[in-house]
Design a protein around this motif. Sequence first.
Motif, mmCIF file in Angstrom:
data_model
loop_
_atom_site.group_PDB
_atom_site.id
_atom_site.type_symbol
_atom_site.label_atom_id
_atom_site.label_comp_id
_atom_site.label_asym_id
_atom_site.label_seq_id
_atom_site.Cartn_x
_atom_site.Cartn_y
_atom_site.Cartn_z
ATOM 1 N N GLY A 3 12.978 -6.781 2.385
ATOM 2 C CA GLY A 3 13.788 -5.961 2.682
ATOM 3 C C GLY A 3 13.411 -5.965 4.874
ATOM 4 N N ILE A 4 14.710 -5.505 5.166
ATOM 5 C CA ILE A 4 14.099 -5.885 6.930
ATOM 6 C C ILE A 4 15.568 -4.780 7.232
ATOM 7 C CG2 ILE A 4 13.762 -7.066 9.067
ATOM 8 C CD1 ILE A 4 13.334 -9.885 7.726
ATOM 9 N N ASP A 5 14.991 -3.767 7.691
ATOM 10 C CA ASP A 5 15.816 -3.119 8.844
ATOM 11 C C ASP A 5 14.805 -3.208 10.263
ATOM 12 O OD1 ASP A 5 17.118 -1.209 10.170
ATOM 13 O OD2 ASP A 5 17.659 0.072 8.545
ATOM 14 N N VAL A 6 14.799 -3.113 11.148
ATOM 15 C CA VAL A 6 13.846 -2.922 12.440
ATOM 16 C C VAL A 6 14.854 -3.436 13.863
ATOM 17 C CG1 VAL A 6 12.214 -4.185 10.853
ATOM 18 C CG2 VAL A 6 13.426 -5.834 12.547
ATOM 19 N N TYR A 7 14.117 -2.545 14.632
ATOM 20 C CA TYR A 7 14.740 -2.433 16.123
ATOM 21 C C TYR A 7 13.376 -2.933 16.998
ATOM 22 C CZ TYR A 7 16.477 -1.384 20.289
ATOM 23 O OH TYR A 7 16.911 -1.049 21.761
ATOM 24 N N VAL A 8 13.511 -3.609 17.574
ATOM 25 C CA VAL A 8 12.383 -4.452 18.805
ATOM 26 C C VAL A 8 12.898 -4.060 20.198
ATOM 27 C CG1 VAL A 8 10.378 -5.752 19.370
ATOM 28 C CG2 VAL A 8 11.057 -5.487 17.216
ATOM 29 N N GLU A 9 12.379 -3.564 20.984
ATOM 30 C CA GLU A 9 12.784 -3.307 22.529
ATOM 31 C C GLU A 9 11.359 -4.244 23.504
ATOM 32 O OE1 GLU A 9 14.843 -1.104 26.133
ATOM 33 O OE2 GLU A 9 14.546 -0.452 24.140
ATOM 34 N N VAL A 44 7.862 -9.790 10.630
ATOM 35 C CA VAL A 44 7.144 -9.385 9.229
ATOM 36 C C VAL A 44 5.556 -9.068 9.207
ATOM 37 C CG1 VAL A 44 7.865 -10.066 6.785
ATOM 38 C CG2 VAL A 44 9.597 -9.837 8.734
ATOM 39 N N THR A 45 5.932 -10.118 9.926
ATOM 40 C CA THR A 45 3.915 -10.778 9.926
ATOM 41 C C THR A 45 2.997 -9.808 10.634
ATOM 42 O OG1 THR A 45 4.214 -11.882 12.291
ATOM 43 C CG2 THR A 45 4.381 -13.168 9.913
ATOM 44 N N GLU A 59 6.942 -3.546 -2.591
ATOM 45 C CA GLU A 59 5.301 -3.033 -1.186
ATOM 46 C C GLU A 59 6.111 -2.572 -0.097
ATOM 47 O OE1 GLU A 59 1.064 -3.620 0.430
ATOM 48 O OE2 GLU A 59 1.946 -5.034 -0.815
ATOM 49 N N THR A 60 5.420 -1.610 0.521
ATOM 50 C CA THR A 60 5.991 -1.230 2.287
ATOM 51 C C THR A 60 5.597 -1.759 3.415
ATOM 52 O OG1 THR A 60 6.957 0.659 1.263
ATOM 53 C CG2 THR A 60 6.368 0.921 4.052
ATOM 54 N N LEU A 61 5.757 -2.346 4.165
ATOM 55 C CA LEU A 61 4.953 -3.099 4.952
ATOM 56 C C LEU A 61 4.864 -2.059 6.466
ATOM 57 C CD1 LEU A 61 5.709 -6.830 4.689
ATOM 58 C CD2 LEU A 61 3.823 -5.737 3.153
ATOM 59 N N LEU A 62 6.230 -1.679 6.871
ATOM 60 C CA LEU A 62 6.603 -0.843 7.601
ATOM 61 C C LEU A 62 7.467 0.106 7.309
ATOM 62 C CD1 LEU A 62 6.636 -0.540 11.013
ATOM 63 C CD2 LEU A 62 8.457 -2.383 10.773
ATOM 64 N N ASP A 63 7.286 1.303 7.640
ATOM 65 C CA ASP A 63 7.435 2.520 7.146
ATOM 66 C C ASP A 63 7.246 3.646 9.124
ATOM 67 O OD1 ASP A 63 9.248 5.187 7.455
ATOM 68 O OD2 ASP A 63 8.709 5.349 5.090
ATOM 69 N N SER A 64 7.812 3.106 10.169
ATOM 70 C CA SER A 64 7.830 3.834 10.742
ATOM 71 C C SER A 64 8.085 5.176 11.106
ATOM 72 C CB SER A 64 8.526 2.671 12.749
ATOM 73 O OG SER A 64 9.533 3.987 12.212
ATOM 74 N N ARG A 74 -3.754 -7.935 6.019
ATOM 75 C CA ARG A 74 -3.029 -6.812 4.663
ATOM 76 C C ARG A 74 -1.497 -7.212 4.296
ATOM 77 N NH1 ARG A 74 -4.365 -0.609 5.341
ATOM 78 N NH2 ARG A 74 -3.849 -1.007 3.059
ATOM 79 N N ARG A 75 -1.316 -7.716 5.312
ATOM 80 C CA ARG A 75 -0.003 -7.971 3.851
ATOM 81 C C ARG A 75 0.349 -9.531 3.438
ATOM 82 N NH1 ARG A 75 5.056 -6.031 8.984
ATOM 83 N NH2 ARG A 75 3.421 -4.427 9.742
ATOM 84 N N GLY A 76 -0.211 -10.153 2.991
ATOM 85 C CA GLY A 76 -0.209 -11.606 2.490
ATOM 86 C C GLY A 76 0.638 -12.568 2.820
ATOM 87 N N VAL A 77 0.590 -12.628 4.234
ATOM 88 C CA VAL A 77 1.873 -13.252 5.172
ATOM 89 C C VAL A 77 0.875 -14.202 5.715
ATOM 90 C CG1 VAL A 77 3.892 -13.984 6.036
ATOM 91 C CG2 VAL A 77 3.242 -11.538 5.400
ATOM 92 N N ALA A 78 1.472 -15.676 5.631
ATOM 93 C CA ALA A 78 0.443 -16.678 6.187
ATOM 94 C C ALA A 78 1.880 -17.469 7.361
ATOM 95 C CB ALA A 78 -0.292 -17.346 4.845
#
Length: 365
Positions: A3-9, A44-45, A59-64, A74-78
Amino acid sequence: MLGIDVYVERGDFSLEARLNIPTPGVTAFFGASGAGKTTLAHTVTGLIRATGHITLDEETLLDSARGLCLAPERRGVACVFQDARLFPHLCIADNLDYGLRRTQRAHYAQRDEVIALLGLGDMLRRRPHELSGGERQRVGLGRALLAQPRLLVLDEPLASVDVARRGEVLPYLERLRDRYRIPMIYISHDYEEVLQLAAWVVVMDKGRVLAADTPSALSLSPSLQHRIRADAVGAVIESVVAARDEANALMALDLGGQTLRLADAHFEIGTRVRLQIPANEVILATELPTGLSVRNSLSGTVAQIDQGTDGLVLVAVRVGDQQLLARVTPAAVADLALTIGRPVWALVKAASLTGSLYRGAAPVG
Protein backbone atom coordinates in the motif's frame (compact mmCIF):
# COMPACT_ATOMS: atom_id res chain seq x y z
CA MET A 1 -0.44 -6.14 -0.54
CA LEU A 2 1.87 -3.14 -0.97
CA GLY A 3 0.00 0.00 0.00
CA ILE A 4 1.43 3.37 -1.08
CA ASP A 5 0.01 6.81 -0.33
CA VAL A 6 2.86 9.30 -0.61
CA TYR A 7 3.83 12.82 -1.57
CA VAL A 8 7.33 13.99 -2.46
CA GLU A 9 8.51 17.45 -3.48
CA ARG A 10 12.03 17.89 -4.90
CA GLY A 11 12.73 21.25 -6.50
CA ASP A 12 10.45 21.71 -9.51
CA PHE A 13 9.28 18.07 -9.40
CA SER A 14 6.52 16.65 -7.24
CA LEU A 15 5.28 13.09 -6.88
CA GLU A 16 1.84 12.14 -5.64
CA ALA A 17 0.75 8.51 -5.69
CA ARG A 18 -1.94 6.40 -4.10
CA LEU A 19 -1.76 2.68 -4.92
CA ASN A 20 -2.64 -0.77 -3.64
CA ILE A 21 -0.40 -3.27 -5.40
CA PRO A 22 -1.22 -7.00 -5.21
CA THR A 23 1.53 -9.29 -3.95
CA PRO A 24 3.32 -11.53 -4.71
CA GLY A 25 4.14 -10.99 -8.36
CA VAL A 26 6.00 -8.54 -10.59
CA THR A 27 4.63 -5.00 -10.80
CA ALA A 28 6.10 -2.75 -13.50
CA PHE A 29 6.41 1.01 -13.02
CA PHE A 30 6.19 2.13 -16.65
CA GLY A 31 6.66 5.54 -18.22
CA ALA A 32 9.09 7.85 -19.95
CA SER A 33 12.22 9.21 -18.31
CA GLY A 34 11.25 11.75 -15.65
CA ALA A 35 7.82 10.19 -15.04
CA GLY A 36 8.65 9.53 -11.39
CA LYS A 37 9.09 5.75 -11.55
CA THR A 38 12.36 5.59 -9.60
CA THR A 39 11.27 8.28 -7.13
CA LEU A 40 8.14 6.28 -6.30
CA ALA A 41 10.05 3.02 -5.95
CA HIS A 42 12.61 4.59 -3.65
CA THR A 43 9.95 5.92 -1.32
CA VAL A 44 9.35 2.20 -0.73
CA THR A 45 13.04 1.32 -0.32
CA GLY A 46 13.50 4.26 2.05
CA LEU A 47 16.19 5.88 -0.10
CA ILE A 48 13.88 8.87 -0.67
CA ARG A 49 11.99 10.48 2.21
CA ALA A 50 8.28 10.99 1.61
CA THR A 51 5.23 12.29 3.39
CA GLY A 52 2.45 9.76 3.76
CA HIS A 53 1.96 6.08 4.44
CA ILE A 54 3.51 2.84 3.10
CA THR A 55 2.67 -0.70 4.21
CA LEU A 56 4.02 -4.05 3.04
CA ASP A 57 2.03 -7.14 3.96
CA GLU A 58 0.53 -5.58 7.08
CA GLU A 59 3.81 -4.02 8.30
CA THR A 60 4.06 -0.24 8.28
CA LEU A 61 7.23 1.08 6.62
CA LEU A 62 6.24 4.75 6.69
CA ASP A 63 3.65 6.70 8.62
CA SER A 64 4.76 10.32 8.62
CA ALA A 65 1.77 11.43 10.72
CA ARG A 66 3.08 9.25 13.55
CA GLY A 67 6.72 10.08 12.92
CA LEU A 68 7.44 6.48 11.82
CA CYS A 69 9.97 5.91 9.02
CA LEU A 70 11.86 2.61 9.00
CA ALA A 71 15.49 2.88 7.89
CA PRO A 72 16.22 1.26 4.51
CA GLU A 73 18.14 -1.62 6.09
CA ARG A 74 15.15 -2.49 8.27
CA ARG A 75 12.61 -2.67 5.45
CA GLY A 76 13.70 -5.97 3.95
CA VAL A 77 13.81 -4.41 0.48
CA ALA A 78 16.69 -5.16 -1.91
CA CYS A 79 17.46 -3.06 -4.97
CA VAL A 80 19.27 -3.85 -8.23
CA PHE A 81 20.42 -0.73 -10.07
CA GLN A 82 21.32 -0.13 -13.73
CA ASP A 83 25.04 -0.62 -13.11
CA ALA A 84 24.76 -3.61 -10.71
CA ARG A 85 27.12 -1.82 -8.25
CA LEU A 86 29.29 -4.85 -7.55
CA PHE A 87 32.39 -4.57 -5.36
CA PRO A 88 35.27 -4.39 -7.88
CA HIS A 89 37.89 -5.73 -5.43
CA LEU A 90 35.89 -8.90 -4.68
CA CYS A 91 35.46 -11.96 -6.84
CA ILE A 92 31.95 -12.96 -7.87
CA ALA A 93 31.64 -15.59 -5.14
CA ASP A 94 32.48 -13.00 -2.47
CA ASN A 95 30.08 -10.49 -4.00
CA LEU A 96 27.31 -13.07 -3.71
CA ASP A 97 28.28 -13.97 -0.16
CA TYR A 98 28.06 -10.31 0.85
CA GLY A 99 24.29 -10.53 0.44
CA LEU A 100 24.13 -13.65 2.59
CA ARG A 101 26.30 -12.23 5.37
CA ARG A 102 24.20 -9.08 5.76
CA THR A 103 20.83 -10.74 6.22
CA GLN A 104 19.28 -11.92 9.45
CA ARG A 105 16.21 -13.24 7.66
CA ALA A 106 15.32 -16.89 7.14
CA HIS A 107 16.90 -18.24 3.94
CA TYR A 108 14.32 -19.06 1.28
CA ALA A 109 16.89 -18.55 -1.50
CA GLN A 110 19.81 -20.96 -1.14
CA ARG A 111 23.25 -20.05 -2.47
CA ASP A 112 23.79 -23.05 -4.76
CA GLU A 113 20.26 -22.82 -6.12
CA VAL A 114 20.63 -19.13 -6.98
CA ILE A 115 24.00 -19.75 -8.65
CA ALA A 116 22.46 -22.49 -10.79
CA LEU A 117 19.30 -20.51 -11.55
CA LEU A 118 21.27 -17.49 -12.79
CA GLY A 119 24.00 -19.47 -14.54
CA LEU A 120 26.82 -18.05 -12.40
CA GLY A 121 28.80 -21.24 -11.78
CA ASP A 122 31.54 -20.58 -14.36
CA MET A 123 32.34 -17.07 -13.16
CA LEU A 124 32.66 -17.39 -9.37
CA ARG A 125 36.43 -16.79 -9.25
CA ARG A 126 36.36 -13.89 -11.72
CA ARG A 127 36.20 -10.16 -10.91
CA PRO A 128 33.43 -7.79 -12.06
CA HIS A 129 35.63 -6.08 -14.67
CA GLU A 130 36.04 -9.43 -16.43
CA LEU A 131 32.29 -9.80 -17.02
CA SER A 132 29.94 -8.43 -19.64
CA GLY A 133 27.21 -5.99 -18.64
CA GLY A 134 24.59 -8.72 -18.77
CA GLU A 135 26.71 -11.03 -16.61
CA ARG A 136 27.25 -8.28 -14.02
CA GLN A 137 23.50 -7.74 -13.84
CA ARG A 138 22.94 -11.45 -13.21
CA VAL A 139 25.44 -11.30 -10.34
CA GLY A 140 23.67 -8.22 -8.98
CA LEU A 141 20.38 -10.11 -9.08
CA GLY A 142 21.94 -13.04 -7.25
CA ARG A 143 23.45 -10.86 -4.54
CA ALA A 144 20.13 -9.05 -4.00
CA LEU A 145 18.21 -12.31 -3.84
CA LEU A 146 20.63 -13.87 -1.35
CA ALA A 147 19.83 -11.00 1.03
CA GLN A 148 16.44 -12.79 1.33
CA PRO A 149 14.38 -9.65 0.65
CA ARG A 150 10.67 -9.31 1.27
CA LEU A 151 10.53 -7.09 -1.80
CA LEU A 152 12.94 -6.81 -4.73
CA VAL A 153 13.20 -3.51 -6.64
CA LEU A 154 14.75 -3.67 -10.11
CA ASP A 155 15.61 -0.13 -11.20
CA GLU A 156 15.86 -0.31 -15.01
CA PRO A 157 18.35 -3.19 -14.67
CA LEU A 158 18.77 -3.59 -18.43
CA ALA A 159 19.08 0.11 -19.36
CA SER A 160 22.88 -0.06 -19.50
CA VAL A 161 22.97 -3.48 -21.21
CA ASP A 162 23.20 -3.63 -25.00
CA VAL A 163 20.25 -5.02 -26.93
CA ALA A 164 21.88 -8.39 -27.64
CA ARG A 165 22.62 -8.96 -23.94
CA ARG A 166 19.09 -8.00 -22.86
CA GLY A 167 17.77 -11.07 -24.62
CA GLU A 168 20.15 -13.15 -22.52
CA VAL A 169 19.20 -11.57 -19.17
CA LEU A 170 15.40 -11.51 -19.50
CA PRO A 171 15.00 -15.31 -19.30
CA TYR A 172 16.88 -15.26 -15.98
CA LEU A 173 14.49 -12.62 -14.67
CA GLU A 174 11.61 -14.89 -15.72
CA ARG A 175 13.20 -17.75 -13.77
CA LEU A 176 13.45 -15.63 -10.62
CA ARG A 177 9.85 -14.51 -11.03
CA ASP A 178 8.54 -18.04 -11.45
CA ARG A 179 10.75 -19.75 -8.87
CA TYR A 180 10.44 -17.42 -5.87
CA ARG A 181 7.28 -15.36 -6.49
CA ILE A 182 8.44 -12.69 -4.07
CA PRO A 183 7.02 -9.22 -4.68
CA MET A 184 9.07 -7.35 -7.29
CA ILE A 185 8.90 -3.80 -8.60
CA TYR A 186 10.34 -3.58 -12.10
CA ILE A 187 11.09 -0.04 -13.30
CA SER A 188 11.22 0.33 -17.07
CA HIS A 189 10.44 2.54 -20.06
CA ASP A 190 10.65 -0.50 -22.37
CA TYR A 191 7.19 -1.88 -23.09
CA GLU A 192 8.46 -5.28 -24.29
CA GLU A 193 10.23 -5.88 -20.97
CA VAL A 194 7.02 -5.02 -19.15
CA LEU A 195 5.02 -7.42 -21.32
CA GLN A 196 7.46 -10.23 -20.71
CA LEU A 197 7.67 -9.95 -16.94
CA ALA A 198 4.87 -8.06 -15.24
CA ALA A 199 1.56 -9.27 -13.85
CA TRP A 200 0.53 -5.71 -12.89
CA VAL A 201 1.48 -2.39 -14.50
CA VAL A 202 1.51 1.14 -13.08
CA VAL A 203 1.56 3.77 -15.85
CA MET A 204 3.18 7.05 -14.73
CA ASP A 205 3.70 10.52 -16.15
CA LYS A 206 4.99 13.73 -14.58
CA GLY A 207 4.90 12.36 -11.04
CA ARG A 208 1.34 11.04 -11.24
CA VAL A 209 -0.18 7.60 -11.59
CA LEU A 210 -2.31 7.50 -14.74
CA ALA A 211 -3.50 3.90 -14.50
CA ALA A 212 -2.76 0.63 -12.71
CA ASP A 213 -4.03 -2.74 -13.91
CA THR A 214 -3.07 -5.99 -15.63
CA PRO A 215 -1.24 -5.79 -18.97
CA SER A 216 -4.31 -7.22 -20.70
CA ALA A 217 -6.61 -4.53 -19.32
CA LEU A 218 -4.14 -1.69 -19.89
CA SER A 219 -3.47 -2.69 -23.50
CA LEU A 220 -6.97 -1.37 -24.25
CA SER A 221 -6.44 1.89 -22.36
CA PRO A 222 -5.58 5.22 -24.03
CA SER A 223 -3.37 6.04 -21.01
CA LEU A 224 -0.97 3.33 -22.20
CA GLN A 225 -1.54 3.60 -25.96
CA HIS A 226 -0.52 7.26 -25.96
CA ARG A 227 2.83 6.39 -24.33
CA ILE A 228 4.11 3.69 -26.62
CA ARG A 229 4.96 3.68 -30.32
CA ALA A 230 1.90 3.47 -32.57
CA ASP A 231 3.21 0.23 -34.09
CA ALA A 232 3.56 -1.27 -30.59
CA VAL A 233 -0.12 -0.79 -29.75
CA GLY A 234 -2.02 -4.05 -29.59
CA ALA A 235 -4.23 -6.16 -27.38
CA VAL A 236 -2.56 -8.43 -24.84
CA ILE A 237 -4.25 -11.76 -24.29
CA GLU A 238 -3.68 -14.41 -21.65
CA SER A 239 -4.22 -18.01 -22.70
CA VAL A 240 -2.89 -21.56 -22.54
CA VAL A 241 -1.31 -23.76 -25.17
CA ALA A 242 -4.17 -26.04 -26.24
CA ALA A 243 -2.44 -28.10 -28.94
CA ARG A 244 0.71 -28.40 -31.04
CA ASP A 245 1.03 -29.33 -34.71
CA GLU A 246 4.69 -30.21 -35.05
CA ALA A 247 4.32 -31.32 -38.66
CA ASN A 248 3.27 -27.80 -39.68
CA ALA A 249 5.34 -25.99 -37.00
CA LEU A 250 2.20 -24.49 -35.44
CA MET A 251 0.65 -24.40 -32.02
CA ALA A 252 -2.84 -23.45 -30.93
CA LEU A 253 -4.07 -21.23 -28.11
CA ASP A 254 -7.55 -21.35 -26.68
CA LEU A 255 -9.28 -17.99 -27.08
CA GLY A 256 -12.77 -18.08 -25.59
CA GLY A 257 -13.52 -21.45 -27.18
CA GLN A 258 -11.96 -20.47 -30.50
CA THR A 259 -8.53 -21.47 -31.76
CA LEU A 260 -5.71 -19.02 -32.40
CA ARG A 261 -2.83 -20.53 -34.37
CA LEU A 262 0.72 -19.23 -34.39
CA ALA A 263 4.26 -20.43 -35.01
CA ASP A 264 5.29 -23.22 -32.65
CA ALA A 265 7.32 -21.87 -29.71
CA HIS A 266 7.85 -25.40 -28.34
CA PHE A 267 5.90 -24.72 -25.17
CA GLU A 268 4.27 -27.75 -23.59
CA ILE A 269 0.51 -28.15 -23.83
CA GLY A 270 -1.10 -26.41 -20.85
CA THR A 271 1.62 -23.73 -20.58
CA ARG A 272 0.21 -20.33 -19.60
CA VAL A 273 1.25 -17.72 -22.14
CA ARG A 274 0.88 -14.01 -22.77
CA LEU A 275 0.61 -12.81 -26.33
CA GLN A 276 0.49 -9.32 -27.78
CA ILE A 277 -1.39 -9.10 -31.08
CA PRO A 278 -0.38 -5.84 -32.83
CA ALA A 279 -3.35 -3.77 -33.93
CA ASN A 280 -1.63 -3.29 -37.30
CA GLU A 281 -1.83 -7.05 -37.92
CA VAL A 282 -5.60 -7.47 -37.40
CA ILE A 283 -7.94 -7.20 -40.39
CA LEU A 284 -11.69 -6.85 -39.92
CA ALA A 285 -14.39 -8.34 -42.11
CA THR A 286 -18.18 -8.32 -41.84
CA GLU A 287 -18.45 -11.70 -43.57
CA LEU A 288 -16.35 -14.83 -43.15
CA PRO A 289 -13.81 -14.71 -46.00
CA THR A 290 -12.59 -17.77 -47.85
CA GLY A 291 -9.58 -18.64 -49.93
CA LEU A 292 -7.06 -16.74 -47.81
CA SER A 293 -3.64 -17.70 -46.48
CA VAL A 294 -4.56 -16.19 -43.11
CA ARG A 295 -4.69 -18.98 -40.53
CA ASN A 296 -6.95 -17.25 -38.00
CA SER A 297 -10.53 -16.10 -38.56
CA LEU A 298 -12.07 -15.29 -35.17
CA SER A 299 -15.70 -14.35 -34.73
CA GLY A 300 -16.47 -11.50 -32.35
CA THR A 301 -18.38 -8.28 -31.85
CA VAL A 302 -17.25 -4.66 -31.92
CA ALA A 303 -16.82 -3.52 -28.32
CA GLN A 304 -15.31 -0.06 -28.71
CA ILE A 305 -14.27 2.44 -31.37
CA ASP A 306 -11.68 5.09 -30.50
CA GLN A 307 -9.64 7.66 -32.38
CA GLY A 308 -5.99 6.59 -32.41
CA THR A 309 -2.96 8.80 -31.95
CA ASP A 310 -2.00 8.78 -35.64
CA GLY A 311 -5.25 9.75 -37.40
CA LEU A 312 -6.40 6.13 -37.66
CA VAL A 313 -9.08 4.40 -35.61
CA LEU A 314 -8.65 1.66 -32.99
CA VAL A 315 -11.49 -0.86 -32.99
CA ALA A 316 -11.77 -3.24 -30.03
CA VAL A 317 -13.34 -6.60 -30.88
CA ARG A 318 -14.58 -8.89 -28.13
CA VAL A 319 -13.67 -12.53 -28.76
CA GLY A 320 -14.93 -14.74 -25.97
CA ASP A 321 -13.85 -13.14 -22.70
CA GLN A 322 -10.96 -11.18 -24.23
CA GLN A 323 -10.54 -8.38 -26.73
CA LEU A 324 -8.43 -7.75 -29.82
CA LEU A 325 -7.51 -4.36 -31.28
CA ALA A 326 -7.51 -3.48 -34.97
CA ARG A 327 -6.11 -0.27 -36.46
CA VAL A 328 -8.18 0.83 -39.45
CA THR A 329 -8.85 4.01 -41.39
CA PRO A 330 -11.92 6.18 -40.74
CA ALA A 331 -13.02 5.29 -44.29
CA ALA A 332 -12.98 1.58 -43.37
CA VAL A 333 -15.15 2.25 -40.32
CA ALA A 334 -17.67 3.99 -42.57
CA ASP A 335 -17.55 1.46 -45.42
CA LEU A 336 -18.03 -1.51 -43.06
CA ALA A 337 -20.65 0.38 -41.04
CA LEU A 338 -18.84 -0.55 -37.85
CA THR A 339 -20.84 0.19 -34.73
CA ILE A 340 -20.75 -1.07 -31.15
CA GLY A 341 -22.20 -4.57 -31.02
CA ARG A 342 -21.79 -5.35 -34.73
CA PRO A 343 -20.65 -8.94 -35.44
CA VAL A 344 -17.31 -9.05 -37.27
CA TRP A 345 -14.50 -11.43 -38.11
CA ALA A 346 -10.98 -10.65 -36.93
CA LEU A 347 -8.33 -12.04 -39.28
CA VAL A 348 -4.82 -12.57 -37.94
CA LYS A 349 -1.83 -14.07 -39.75
CA ALA A 350 -0.10 -16.79 -37.74
CA ALA A 351 3.28 -15.55 -38.97
CA SER A 352 2.70 -12.08 -37.47
CA LEU A 353 2.41 -13.35 -33.89
CA THR A 354 5.92 -14.65 -33.27
CA GLY A 355 7.49 -11.50 -31.81
CA SER A 356 5.55 -10.99 -28.59
CA LEU A 357 4.75 -14.38 -27.10
CA TYR A 358 5.91 -15.00 -23.54
CA ARG A 359 5.40 -17.51 -20.80
CA GLY A 360 2.58 -16.11 -18.72
CA ALA A 361 3.49 -14.30 -15.51
CA ALA A 362 2.14 -15.90 -12.37
CA PRO A 363 -1.09 -14.21 -11.28
CA VAL A 364 -0.73 -11.60 -8.56
CA GLY A 365 -2.50 -12.05 -5.26
